[in-house]
Design an enzyme around this catalytic site. Structure first.
Site, PDB file in Angstrom:
ATOM      1  N   LYS A 175       0.841  -1.211   0.225  1.00 63.83           N
ATOM      2  CA  LYS A 175       0.144  -0.067   0.001  1.00 63.83           C
ATOM      3  C   LYS A 175       0.747   1.218  -0.073  1.00 63.83           C
ATOM      4  O   LYS A 175       0.607   2.209  -0.652  1.00 63.83           O
ATOM      5  CB  LYS A 175      -0.947   0.022   1.129  1.00 63.83           C
ATOM      6  CG  LYS A 175      -2.018  -1.063   1.204  1.00 63.83           C
ATOM      7  CD  LYS A 175      -3.206  -0.663   2.458  1.00 63.83           C
ATOM      8  CE  LYS A 175      -2.269  -0.531   3.849  1.00 63.83           C
ATOM      9  NZ  LYS A 175      -2.057  -1.845   4.365  1.00 63.83           N
ATOM     10  N   ARG A 201     -10.049   1.032   8.913  1.00 66.63           N
ATOM     11  CA  ARG A 201      -9.862  -0.418   9.268  1.00 66.63           C
ATOM     12  C   ARG A 201     -10.979  -1.282   9.900  1.00 66.63           C
ATOM     13  O   ARG A 201     -10.778  -2.172  10.132  1.00 66.63           O
ATOM     14  CB  ARG A 201      -8.615  -0.523  10.111  1.00 66.63           C
ATOM     15  CG  ARG A 201      -7.384  -0.568   9.557  1.00 66.63           C
ATOM     16  CD  ARG A 201      -6.212  -0.513  10.705  1.00 66.63           C
ATOM     17  NE  ARG A 201      -4.932  -1.309  10.408  1.00 66.63           N
ATOM     18  CZ  ARG A 201      -3.740  -0.687   9.823  1.00 66.63           C
ATOM     19  NH1 ARG A 201      -4.032   0.735   9.449  1.00 66.63           N
ATOM     20  NH2 ARG A 201      -2.765  -1.283   9.797  1.00 66.63           N
ATOM     21  N   ARG A 258      11.811 -14.140   4.681  1.00 69.17           N
ATOM     22  CA  ARG A 258      12.672 -12.892   5.161  1.00 69.17           C
ATOM     23  C   ARG A 258      13.529 -13.644   6.546  1.00 69.17           C
ATOM     24  O   ARG A 258      14.595 -13.419   6.562  1.00 69.17           O
ATOM     25  CB  ARG A 258      11.953 -11.805   5.352  1.00 69.17           C
ATOM     26  CG  ARG A 258      11.860 -10.707   4.588  1.00 69.17           C
ATOM     27  CD  ARG A 258      11.225  -9.531   4.846  1.00 69.17           C
ATOM     28  NE  ARG A 258       9.853  -9.373   4.014  1.00 69.17           N
ATOM     29  CZ  ARG A 258       8.944  -8.430   4.341  1.00 69.17           C
ATOM     30  NH1 ARG A 258       8.960  -7.978   5.539  1.00 69.17           N
ATOM     31  NH2 ARG A 258       7.997  -8.303   3.440  1.00 69.17           N
ATOM     32  N   ARG A 288      17.372 -15.713  11.644  1.00 73.60           N
ATOM     33  CA  ARG A 288      16.540 -15.762  13.046  1.00 73.60           C
ATOM     34  C   ARG A 288      15.205 -15.161  13.032  1.00 73.60           C
ATOM     35  O   ARG A 288      14.892 -14.417  12.222  1.00 73.60           O
ATOM     36  CB  ARG A 288      17.365 -14.850  14.171  1.00 73.60           C
ATOM     37  CG  ARG A 288      17.510 -13.437  13.993  1.00 73.60           C
ATOM     38  CD  ARG A 288      18.520 -12.846  14.896  1.00 73.60           C
ATOM     39  NE  ARG A 288      18.399 -11.436  14.603  1.00 73.60           N
ATOM     40  CZ  ARG A 288      17.760 -10.536  14.777  1.00 73.60           C
ATOM     41  NH1 ARG A 288      16.982 -10.826  16.053  1.00 73.60           N
ATOM     42  NH2 ARG A 288      18.163  -9.333  14.785  1.00 73.60           N
ATOM     43  N   ARG A 313      -0.253  -8.223  13.380  1.00 68.39           N
ATOM     44  CA  ARG A 313      -1.062  -7.208  12.570  1.00 68.39           C
ATOM     45  C   ARG A 313      -1.705  -7.867  11.384  1.00 68.39           C
ATOM     46  O   ARG A 313      -2.769  -7.367  11.059  1.00 68.39           O
ATOM     47  CB  ARG A 313      -0.126  -6.099  11.982  1.00 68.39           C
ATOM     48  CG  ARG A 313       0.562  -5.103  13.068  1.00 68.39           C
ATOM     49  CD  ARG A 313       1.689  -4.370  12.802  1.00 68.39           C
ATOM     50  NE  ARG A 313       1.565  -3.713  11.541  1.00 68.39           N
ATOM     51  CZ  ARG A 313       2.461  -3.460  10.686  1.00 68.39           C
ATOM     52  NH1 ARG A 313       3.668  -3.698  10.741  1.00 68.39           N
ATOM     53  NH2 ARG A 313       2.112  -2.702   9.465  1.00 68.39           N
TER      54      ARG A 313
END
Ligand code: AMP
Length: 190
Positions: free
Chosen positions: A14, A89, A128, A134, A145
């Site tokens: 976004k 939201r 990632r 780690r 989220r």
């Protein structure tokens, strides 16, 4: 006045796409996430209130979020239009935005949904983590989220679908390809 809501889970792109839209269409970018982070950085009263909530990856209460957003809109009386990024939201936020814009003789013109599934985002995050070697706190926060998005925020979509305002864009692919599709969707309504 042209008002656009850019909608999608964290990691959908976004922010990246909003930057490109601003450049091309000269709209004012309003990101509630950026506003909260700036309040926290500047240690304002509002910043103190929301710091923990953001750290937990939870949603800030509607009343706080809505009044902050409305204030930012009021600060831009000459805007050609706005990109609402990270807002609304919740359905009460969407209803408040409609009422607020209507009071000014405006409306939400288009809702762009950047479609990226939960599995794709979680796979991206896992990749990632492998690269960094780690599992760090940020990745954990991001997962929270994402859960919050699929639990609460996704319900905003049917609200706008009932108004016939949603265009869905596949959010997986090259930035420029995705932006091309976004431009077509905006040009159709601009
Ligand atoms: P973002 O940068 O849009 O991902 O937002 C970062 C954080 O700010 C979110 O995880 C929430 O804690 C808070 N936040 C941003 N926008 C809203 C909103 N519209 N309603 C409630 N909380 C929000």
């Amino acid at each position: 006045m042209f008002n656009l809501v850019i909608f999608g889970p964290p990691g959908a792109g976004k922010g990246t796409q909003s930057e490109k839209i601003i450049d091309k269409y000269n709209l004012v970018h309003l990101s509630t996430g950026d506003m909260f982070r700036s309040h926290i950085t500047n240690d304002t009263e509002l910043g103190k209130k929301v710091k923990e909530i953001l750290a937990d990856g939870k949603l800030v209460p509607d009343s706080i979020t809505i009044s902050m957003l409305e204030e930012e809109v009021q600060k831009n009386p000459n805007a050609k239009g706005f990109i609402f990024d990270g807002f609304p939201r919740t359905v009460p936020q969407a209803e408040a935005l409609d009422a607020f814009l209507e009071g000014k003789g405006f409306k939400v013109d288009l809702v762009l949904q950047l479609d990226v599934t939960q599995d794709v985002i979680k796979a991206r995050i896992a990749e990632r983590q492998k690269v960094s070697g780690r599992a760090d706190d940020d990745a954990e926060k991001l997962l929270k989220r994402i859960d919050e998005y699929f639990d609460k925020t996704i319900h905003v979509l049917p609200y706008y679908q009932n108004q016939g305002k949603v265009t869905t864009i596949n959010g997986v692919g090259e930035i420029e390809t995705i932006f091309g599709q976004i431009s077509e969707a905006i040009d159709a309504k601009y």
